[in-house]
Write a protein that holds these residues in place. Structure first.
Motif, PDB file in Angstrom:
ATOM      1  N   UNK A   1      29.066 -12.196  -0.238  1.00  0.00           N
ATOM      2  CA  UNK A   1      28.707 -12.389   1.295  1.00  0.00           C
ATOM      3  C   UNK A   1      28.302 -11.507   2.111  1.00  0.00           C
ATOM      4  N   UNK A   2      28.788 -10.518   1.785  1.00  0.00           N
ATOM      5  CA  UNK A   2      28.646  -9.297   2.576  1.00  0.00           C
ATOM      6  C   UNK A   2      27.092  -8.780   2.241  1.00  0.00           C
TER       7      UNK A   2
ATOM      8  N   UNK B   1      24.765 -11.131   3.433  1.00  0.00           N
ATOM      9  CA  UNK B   1      24.282 -10.454   5.153  1.00  0.00           C
ATOM     10  C   UNK B   1      23.488  -9.356   5.034  1.00  0.00           C
TER      11      UNK B   1
ATOM     12  N   UNK C   1      20.384  -8.463   6.532  1.00  0.00           N
ATOM     13  CA  UNK C   1      19.999  -7.434   7.488  1.00  0.00           C
ATOM     14  C   UNK C   1      19.684  -5.976   6.959  1.00  0.00           C
TER      15      UNK C   1
ATOM     16  N   UNK D   1      21.529  -4.187   5.542  1.00  0.00           N
ATOM     17  CA  UNK D   1      22.342  -3.231   6.167  1.00  0.00           C
ATOM     18  C   UNK D   1      22.856  -2.275   5.096  1.00  0.00           C
TER      19      UNK D   1
ATOM     20  N   UNK E   1      35.127 -12.823   1.775  1.00  0.00           N
ATOM     21  CA  UNK E   1      35.141 -12.258   0.641  1.00  0.00           C
ATOM     22  C   UNK E   1      35.144 -13.058  -0.574  1.00  0.00           C
TER      23      UNK E   1
END
Lengths: 317, 563
Positions: free
Chosen positions: B6-7, B10, B14, B16, B135
């Motif tokens: 999931x991170x 994301x 993003x 990220x 997580x």
């Protein structure tokens, strides 16, 4: 000096013929090396190593505790983990217990651990006893099947499908039944039972006892140590288990503490990024403390059985 | 493992940067694997009828208006009299089920949660949400798919392997229900900008409803007070990379404070602002001839890595922060131990408030990148949506009901429904202060953690009650950063190879780059790392994207058509 003693000790061990030898004008008993009086240097070194190990083990726990009692400012000042809370506060614990989620999860964990451990121990003892009897038809096959699960794991999805088919989704039984008997614990118990003198079984049989009576009256009283250890293994397993709960329990009010803990601890890193409400370090550590303390408290009561119990199943004789 | 998914989703979105360093690593994996839909943007306009955009009329007027470029509206106070978006509950009975990730502690259970019950009453149906710790979300999703027990609304994160196949097998094609003017039946969904809907297609069909975000995740945060103490009042005033290095050295006082801190989550080196300063393209660069260049392969990327190595050599990175958690990095920033970090712009409000709490003199601000050789830097359009939801296949009548529920959950800022979904029940979950801003009660803090906001959502408004300065700062930052934002030309494309190998490829790159930054290998190692990346799958990913861009089939591996 030391070499002489060691030489004397090791030469003597096993011979049993001479009671002592003269070295340096003194008579000393022939003893195994580990029974010799240690030198000061040795003692000091050991103390140092033990102290170092103690610090390595205890310090992180201490920091967790200290951080859980820290104020937000302390945490920020320390840049995360706090070694000495300058302004001790219970705020983190108040936050954790606010709303009843953690309290409820604690109850769930206690319940699952207690019931699960009882059922697991009962099932394992029964199975181990049966499999320890050499005259059991098909015993070897059943044992192999059990051992098979130690080597091969079916994987998450087949497990999930099985639990679903059995209609256990969303029930606490899903946390207990799929992991009711651990093959490892089964082997430990079976080996222990097999190591008990055969005469005991014969004597009991002659007195007219059936298997159930033999198990409860003869075997179990002799197996307190090993059962205590197996119980502890099960209890710790149930207490820490979060994965089953994540898979099988959709309702978060049924979550055990380990899963709630996970939600507290992983959220900060997972994303927060504006999505999560980043929980402060103190709150995370408070949850860690809440989840660790109960199980740690159990240890002192079982400690004396611990080494004895684990070893007892390991070697026959 | 699953936890990261999931991170990644994301992060991918993003951008990220998992390796802030290995930058595209994630975006390649995350986006590539699945966050990218199959219908290329180039072809989506022709292939998919996206929902017609209809701005909402008659809503509460913002203090600072939204712009066409995507700068979100801002409100200093909550509108005094929230309007009701619905005169009657949109549904009449039944149940809506959903599955979402959870990034907070669990909310109060349904029976003890008046906010949850009030939402159900306002919607006219029971709402049953399975919330999974973020997580673990992808693990749960795969078991749920395998067990065929999908709920009505499912948040799809970036990682399911073969996403197009999964969508075709289990989820509803929303094109006939939402495409074109059909969207007008769901006014809140129709008010989501087309640029966001463009990211919601797969294989030439509309499969997703977005959880919209504000275009760019920004370029990190800096401490304006620390920069000012070293002679630079505003990061926009920095002239070039050399001046920046001098500034970071000036700020660094070993043992006390440092120029930059990283965290393991952003690759260890908070690389994003540096990439932006050097004008590194957003994942891929598309030239006029339709050819793609991965950002790894660009001179800009190499220059950024070289510069970070200089910053590291100068001792300006906070020692050890490479292995830190995000929270640790945030703590260091908030307490003035680090002057620059990379974290997503949506998290700035919290950082700002915390830093001010620690020291009122602290002045955190979003970092707006300058150009390394003068001029302007870039930012990336890497936060167009947070996640997307798909709806389980069902008959049209049922899907219409579920869409009505989605429309309800997308009630915009300033409506009674939005107030209820975000703040719960007045009196119990929140009270209004003298400026009619809702203030959550202790109970409200737990009650409002229910993940309604992931069942579909309106475009976000900036709202920091009682903090006009923060609101202004955010609005100005979004205005500046969105003006600099460049798009990822592959953002709405799907590459099966990226899905399969992206993570590993990106990890190898970020490891190589970390070695270069820390001086363990020379800059020339970057060339060989890129070479390895290309031969291990990078070239394959490129050709799949290019085919998709040209409207071809890019799905050799999964066998799923891209168009």
């Amino acid at each position: 000096m030391a070499t002489v003693e060691i030489g004397a000790g090791s030469a003597g061990s096993g011979s049993g013929t001479v009671a002592g030898s003269r070295a340096g004008g003194r008579i000393r008993a022939r003893r195994p090396i580990w029974m010799e009086r240690p030198s000061r240097l040795g003692t000091g070194a050991k103390a140092l190593v033990i102290a170092a190990v103690f610090v390595v083990v205890v310090y992180p726990l201490y920091v967790v505790l200290a951080t859980s009692f820290s104020s937000e400012a302390d945490v920020a000042k320390a840049g995360g983990l706090v070694a000495w809370p300058a302004h001790p506060t219970l705020d983190a614990y108040r936050t954790v217990f606010n709303g009843g989620i953690v309290t409820r999860a604690l109850l769930v964990s206690f319940g699952v651990t207690l019931v699960g451990t009882l059922l697991s121990v009962a099932a394992t003892v029964g199975m181990a006893y049966g499999l320890s009897r050499r005259d059991l038809v098909g015993g070897r096959f059943i044992l192999l099947i059990a051992l098979f699960t130690m080597l091969f794991n079916p994987g998450i999805i087949p497990n999930f499908l099985t639990v679903k088919q059995l209609g256990l989704l969303g029930t606490y039984a899903a946390l207990v039944l799929p992991s009711l008997v651990s093959a490892f614990n089964l082997v430990v118990l079976r080996s222990f039972f097999m190591a008990l003198p055969g005469e005991l079984y014969e004597a009991a049989r002659l007195d007219g006892a059936g298997d159930f009576r033999i198990l409860t009256r003869v075997v179990l009283p002799l197996s307190k140590g090993v059962i205590a250890v197996v119980s502890l293994f099960y209890a710790v397993g149930y207490w820490n288990a979060f994965f089953n709960a994540m898979l099988y329990l959709d309702d978060n009010t049924k979550w055990p503490l380990a899963l709630v803990l996970r939600s507290f601890v992983t959220q900060g890193d997972a994303i927060s990024n504006g999505e999560g409400i980043a929980s402060t370090q103190a709150i995370q550590m408070a949850v860690v403390v809440v989840s660790v303390v109960p199980i740690v408290l159990v240890y002192p009561f079982l400690q004396r059985y611990f080494t004895k119990g684990v070893l007892s199943g390991a070697v026959k004789g | 493992m699953s936890g990261k998914n999931i991170v990644k989703a994301e992060l991918g979105r993003r951008s990220f940067l998992w390796g802030g360093v290995g930058v595209a690593s994630l975006a390649l994996t995350g986006c590539g694997s699945s966050a990218k839909s199959t219908a290329g943007k180039a072809s989506s306009a022709a292939d998919v009828t996206l929902p017609t955009f209809v701005p909402l009329a008659g809503g509460a007027a913002p203090d600072l208006p939204a712009t066409a470029a995507g700068v979100p509206a801002a409100y200093y106070t909550y509108p005094a009299a929230p309007v009701a978006a619905y005169s009657a509950p949109p549904l009449s009975g039944g149940k809506i089920s959903a599955m979402t990730p959870l990034f907070t502690s669990p909310p109060s259970g349904h029976d003890a949660n008046p906010a949850w019950q009030a939402v159900e009453k306002a919607l006219g149906a029971k709402v049953d949400i399975t919330m999974i710790v973020g997580d673990d979300y992808d693990t749960k999703l795969s078991t749920t798919v395998a067990g065929d027990s999908l709920p009505d609304i499912v948040v799809i994160t970036a990682d399911p392997a073969n996403l197009p196949g999964l969508l075709a097998a289990k989820f509803a094609d929303l094109t006939p229900l939402l495409g074109g003017d059909k969207a007008k039946q769901y006014p809140h969904l129709a008010a989501i900008p087309t640029a966001v809907w463009e990211q919601c297609t797969s294989a030439g069909k509309l499969y997703f409803i977005p959880i919209p975000r504000n275009i760019s995740a920004g370029s990190g945060f800096y401490r304006q007070d620390m920069f000012a103490a070293a002679g630079v009042n505003d990061c926009r005033d920095i002239k070039n990379a050399d001046d920046f290095l001098t500034l970071l050295k000036e700020i660094t006082v070993p043992g006390k404070q440092y120029g930059v801190a990283g965290s393991s989550g952003n690759g260890g080196f908070s690389a994003m602002p540096f990439l932006h300063i050097f004008g590194v393209p957003n994942m891929w660069r598309l030239d006029g001839g339709g050819n793609l260049t991965a950002h790894y392969e660009t001179d800009e990327y190499k220059a950024a890595v070289e510069f970070m190595a200089k910053v590291y050599k100068a001792g300006c990175y906070l020692p050890g922060s490479q292995g830190w958690t995000k929270n640790q990095m945030e703590d260091a920033f908030q307490s003035g131990k680090a002057a620059l970090i990379y974290d997503g712009l949506p998290g700035f409000g919290v950082a700002y408030q915390q830093a001010k709490k620690i020291s009122p003199a602290a002045a955190p601000a979003p970092f707006v990148p300058f150009g390394h050789a003068g001029g302007k830097g870039v930012t990336w359009k890497d936060n167009i949506y947070f996640a997307r939801v798909a709806l389980k296949k069902a008959d049209p009548a049922r899907l219409a009901d579920v869409l009505k529920a989605c429309d309800f959950f997308a009630s915009p800022f300033g409506t009674k429904e939005h107030m209820l979904l975000n703040f719960g029940v007045e009196g119990t979950d929140y009270t209004l202060d003298e400026n009619h801003n809702p203030v959550l009660t202790a109970q409200g803090k737990n009650d409002t953690l229910v993940t309604f906001k992931y069942l579909s959502a309106p475009t976000q408004a900036q709202f920091y009650p009682g903090q006009k300065d923060l609101t202004d700062l955010m609005y100005k930052s979004y205005t500046d950063e969105i003006a600099l934002a460049v798009a990822d030309p592959t953002a709405s494309l799907y590459s099966p190879t990226a899905g399969k190998k992206g993570t590993a490829l990106g990890k190898a790159m970020s490891d190589a780059v970390a070695q270069i930054i820390t001086g363990q290998s020379s800059l020339s190692a970057l060339d060989s790392a890129v070479k390895t990346w290309r031969s291990n799958g990078g070239d394959q990913i490129r050709s799949e994207y290019q085919q998709a861009l040209q409207g071809g089939t890019a799905s050799t591996a999964s066998g799923t058509p891209t168009k």
